[in-house]
Design a protein around this motif. Structure first.
Motif: not given
Length: 596
Positions: A232-250
Motif C-alpha cells: 500500500f501507498l500511505v502518504p504522511k499527508f494526504l494529497v488533494n485532487a489538485d496535488g496540494s497537501l491535505g490532512a495529516r495521515n495517522p
C-alpha cells in the motif's frame, strides 16, 4: 575532520577504459547522445557537491543525531541536513536518472550509481534520506496505477517528497510472512491500515514536505504466510485532487531507534492507526511489487559499503603519510625527521592496500551492474534484456554482501592505521567503522543474501545463471591464457572458476539428501563467488594497465600494484573458504541446542 575528494580518476578508468560505457550507451537509443564528456562533467559536479556540501556535515551529524518530539511525533534532523537537502533538490540531483515524463533528466543509471558512491562516501546517514526515494520511485513506476504515478512520481522525482519502505515488525524480522499489519477496505478504493513497523530508515524527518510510505499489510481475506501480503501507498499527508497537501495521515513516528551508527539518520518505529492508503499492484502480491524496491535497496547498500571503504582509505592514507612513528626496519626513510612516516612500515601498507583493493574491485562491480541495469531496461533486443536481467539477479546478493563484508574489514583496517587515535571520535575514523557495521544487517542480512545466491539464484535454476557468467570468464581466460604477462592474473582466475564449478556441484548433490547443507555452505560460498567476480574484473584491469604502464601516467603503475596485492594477499582466502563450504552441516548442527 578529515577530507573526502571524489576518486574521479579511478571512476573514469572504470567507466571508460574498463567497461566502455560510452559504446554501451550508444547501443541504447534512449542514451545514444550521452558521451564521455557529459558523464565526466556530471561526475565532477557531483564530486563538488559531495565534498563541499554534505561531507562537512558527516561528523557533526553523527555527534548530534536526530531529535524526536513525542508530543508532535516530529523529527528534527541534525544541523545543516535540511539546508543541504534543499541544495540537493535545487541542483536537480534527485531527478538525474528519472523518467522525463515525470520531470526527470533521463540520464543513465550508471551515472546515478557514481553519484551515490560519492554521496555515501561523503555522508551515508544524510544520503539515506533521498536514497530510499529511488526505490519508492522504481516500485511505483513499475507497479503503480496511472493515478498513483501522476500524483506521486513527479514529487518523488524532484525530491520535494521522499519515500520509505515499511516492511518488518517487532516480531518478524526478515520473515515477512509473519507480519500482522491489517488493511481494511473502505469501499472507495482506499484502505485503512493499522499496525506497527520498525527499523524504518528516514521514516520521519524535516527535510521534505511529504513522505511517501510503501507499507506491507494484510487484507481481511489474505491467506497466511508471504502469499497473503499486499502493498500500500500511505502518504504522511494526504494529497488533494489538485496535488496540494491535505490532512495529516495517522502514520506517526513513535520513537527513533538508538543505534550503534548512522546517528544522523532517523531510523523510526512507525505506528499506523487507521492510516489511509491505496493498493499498489495486485492484492496478496505485495512482495512481488516490493521486490523492485528491495532489490534497489540491496544494490544501494552495496554502494554504501563501497562509499565507506573509499573515504576510510583516503583518510587513513593521509594519516599514514603524515604520522611519524619509529624507523623503517631497513633503515631511515626520512633521516631529517625524528622518525619515519608510518606508511614505510609493511603492515601499514597491507592495511591501506586492503582498503584500496576492496574499493577498486567494488567500484568495478557496481558500475558493471549499473550498466547491466541500463541495458535490461532499455536495450532494443529482448534477448539482451533477459541476459542482463539474469546477470543482475546473480550479482545483486554478491554486491550487497561481499562489498559490505569487505567494507567492515576495510574500515576496521583503516582505523587500525590510526593506532590509538583511530579509537578517538575527533579523528572521525571510528564513525566509519560503526556506520559500516549496519550494512551487513539491513535489507536482508548477509546470510540471507548468501542463501539467496546459493539456494535461489544458483541451485534453483541448476546453475544456469552461474554458467553464463562462467562462460564470460572462460572466454577471457582463453583469449589471454597464452599471454605470459597476463599469466599471474589469468591462472588464478581460471583455477577459481574451475573450483567454484566443482564446489557448486558438490553442494547441490549434498542438498538433495539434506537441505541444511545449503545453509551450512552459503556464507563461505558467497565469498568464493565474490572473489571470482573480483578476480575477473581485476584481471581485465590488469590487461589495460599492463598495456599503459609505460605511458608516463603513474596511475597504471599504482593500479598494477593494487591488483598484484589483491591476488597475493586477499584472493588466497578462497582456499580456506572452499574448505569451510565443503565441511558440511554436521559440525554446525550435531550439537543439540540445549548443550550450547
Amino acid at each position: 575532520m578529515g577530507q573526502y575528494i571524489a576518486p574521479l580518476r579511478d571512476m573514469q578508468f572504470v567507466l571508460h577504459e574498463l567497461l566502455g560505457v560510452e559504446a554501451e550507451l550508444k547501443a541504447l537509443p534512449k542514451y545514444e547522445e550521452i558521451d564521455a564528456d557529459i558523464i565526466n562533467q556530471v561526475m565532477e559536479e557531483a564530486g563538488k557537491f559531495c565534498s563541499e556540501v554534505i561531507f562537512p556535515l558527516n561528523h557533526s551529524g553523527d555527534r548530534e543525531g536526530c531529535h524526536h518530539d513525542k508530543a508532535t511525533h516530529s523529527v528534527t534532523t541534525p544541523k545543516g541536513f535540511k539546508e543541504a537537502y534543499k541544495q540537493y533538490v535545487e541542483a536537480g540531483w534527485p531527478a538525474l536518472s528519472c523518467d522525463p515524463e515525470y520531470g526527470g533528466q533521463g540520464l543513465p543509471l550508471v551515472m546515478n550509481n557514481s553519484l551515490y558512491e560519492m554521496m555515501n562516501s561523503a555522508n551515508q546517514a544524510w544520503t539515506m534520506y533521498p536514497g530510499l526515494s529511488h526505490g519508492a520511485y522504481e516500485c511505483l513506476h513499475e507497479h503503480g496505477t496511472p493515478e498513483q504515478k501522476a500524483q506521486f512520481l513527479p514529487k518523488l522525482t524532484s525530491g520535494e517528497w521522499t519515500g520509505t519502505m515499511c516492511l518488518t515488525e517487532p516480531h518478524c524480522g526478515t520473515d515477512l510472512g509473519m507480519l500482522r499489519s491489517k488493511a481494511e477496505p473502505q469501499g472507495d478504493g482506499t484502505y485503512k491500515i493499522t499496525g506497527a513497523k520498525i527499523f524504518i530508515s528516514a521514516g520521519e524527518h524535516d527535510c521534505a514536505e511529504n513522505i511517501i510510505h510503501l507499507v506491507l499489510a494484510r487484507l481481511p481475506d489474505a491467506p497466511e504466510g508471504s502469499k497473503g501480503i499486499s502493498l500500500f501507498l500511505v502518504p504522511k499527508f494526504l494529497v488533494n485532487a489538485d496535488g496540494s497537501l491535505g490532512a495529516r495521515n495517522p502514520i506517526f513516528c513513535g520513537a527513533i531507534e538508538e543505534k550503534m551508527g548512522i546517528h544522523g539518520n532517523s531510523t523510526c518505529q512507525m505506528n499506523l492507526d487507521g492510516a489511509v492508503g491505496t493498493l499498489i499492484g495486485q492484492p496478496h502480491k505485495g512482495l512481488n511489487a516490493m521486490f523492485v524496491f528491495m532489490n534497489a535497496a540491496r544494490l544501494g547498500v552495496g554502494m554504501q559499503g563501497l562509499g565507506l571503504t573509499e573515504v576510510a582509505y583516503q583518510n587513513a592514507l593521509i594519516y599514514a603519510k603524515d604520522r611519524i612513528q619509529m624507523r623503517s626496519l631497513s633503515g631511515p626513510k626520512a633521516p631529517d625527521k625524528p622518525a619515519d612516516p608510518i606508511i614505510v612500515h609493511a603492515d601499514v601498507r597491507r592495511m591501506l592496500l586492503t582498503a584500496k583493493a576492496w574499493a577498486e574491485g567494488g567500484r568495478a562491480l557496481c558500475s558493471h551492474a549499473a550498466i547491466l541495469l541500463d541495458k535490461e531496461l532499455n536495450h532494443p533486443d529482448e534477448d539482451v534484456r533477459k541476459e542482463c536481467a539474469d546477470e543482475v539477479a546473480l550479482l545483486t546478493p554478491i554486491i550487497k554482501a561481499f562489498i559490505t563484508d569487505n567494507a567492515w574489514t576495510a574500515t576496521s583496517e583503516c582505523l587500525q592505521v590510526y593506532g590509538g587515535h583511530g579509537y578517538i571520535a575527533e579523528w572521525g575514523m571510528e564513525q566509519y567503522v560503526r556506520d559500516a557495521r549496519i550494512n551487513l544487517i539491513y535489507e536482508g542480512t548477509n546470510t540471507v543474501q548468501s542463501l539467496d545466491l546459493l539456494g535461489r539464484k544458483i541451485l534453483q535454476d541448476n546453475g544456469a545463471k552461474l554458467r553464463k557468467f562462467g562462460a564470460k570468464v572462460q572466454a577471457f581466460v582463453e583469449e589471454n591464457g597464452t599471454d605470459e604477462a597476463m599469466s599471474e592474473f589469468v591462472t588464478p582466475l581460471a583455477d577459481l572458476g574451475d573450483k567454484l564449478t566443482k564446489l557448486t556441484m558438490e553442494i547441490g548433490m549434498k542438498a538433495f539428501q539434506n537441505p541444511d547443507e545449503v545453509g551450512a555452505a552459503a556464507v563461505p560460498y558467497l565469498r568464493v563467488a565474490g572473489h571470482l567476480v573480483y578476480s575477473y574484473f581485476f584481471a581485465q584491469m590488469a590487461k589495460i594497465a599492463l598495456a599503459k604502464q609505460d605511458s608516463g601516467d603513474t596511475f597504471y603503475k599504482a593500479k598494477l600494484a593494487t591488483i598484484r596485492f589483491y591476488f597475493a594477499r586477499l584472493y588466497p582466502e578462497t582456499a580456506m573458504l572452499i574448505r569451510q563450504a565443503r565441511s558440511g552441516s554436521a559440525n554446525l548442527l550435531s550439537l543439540e541446542a540445549e548443550l550450547f
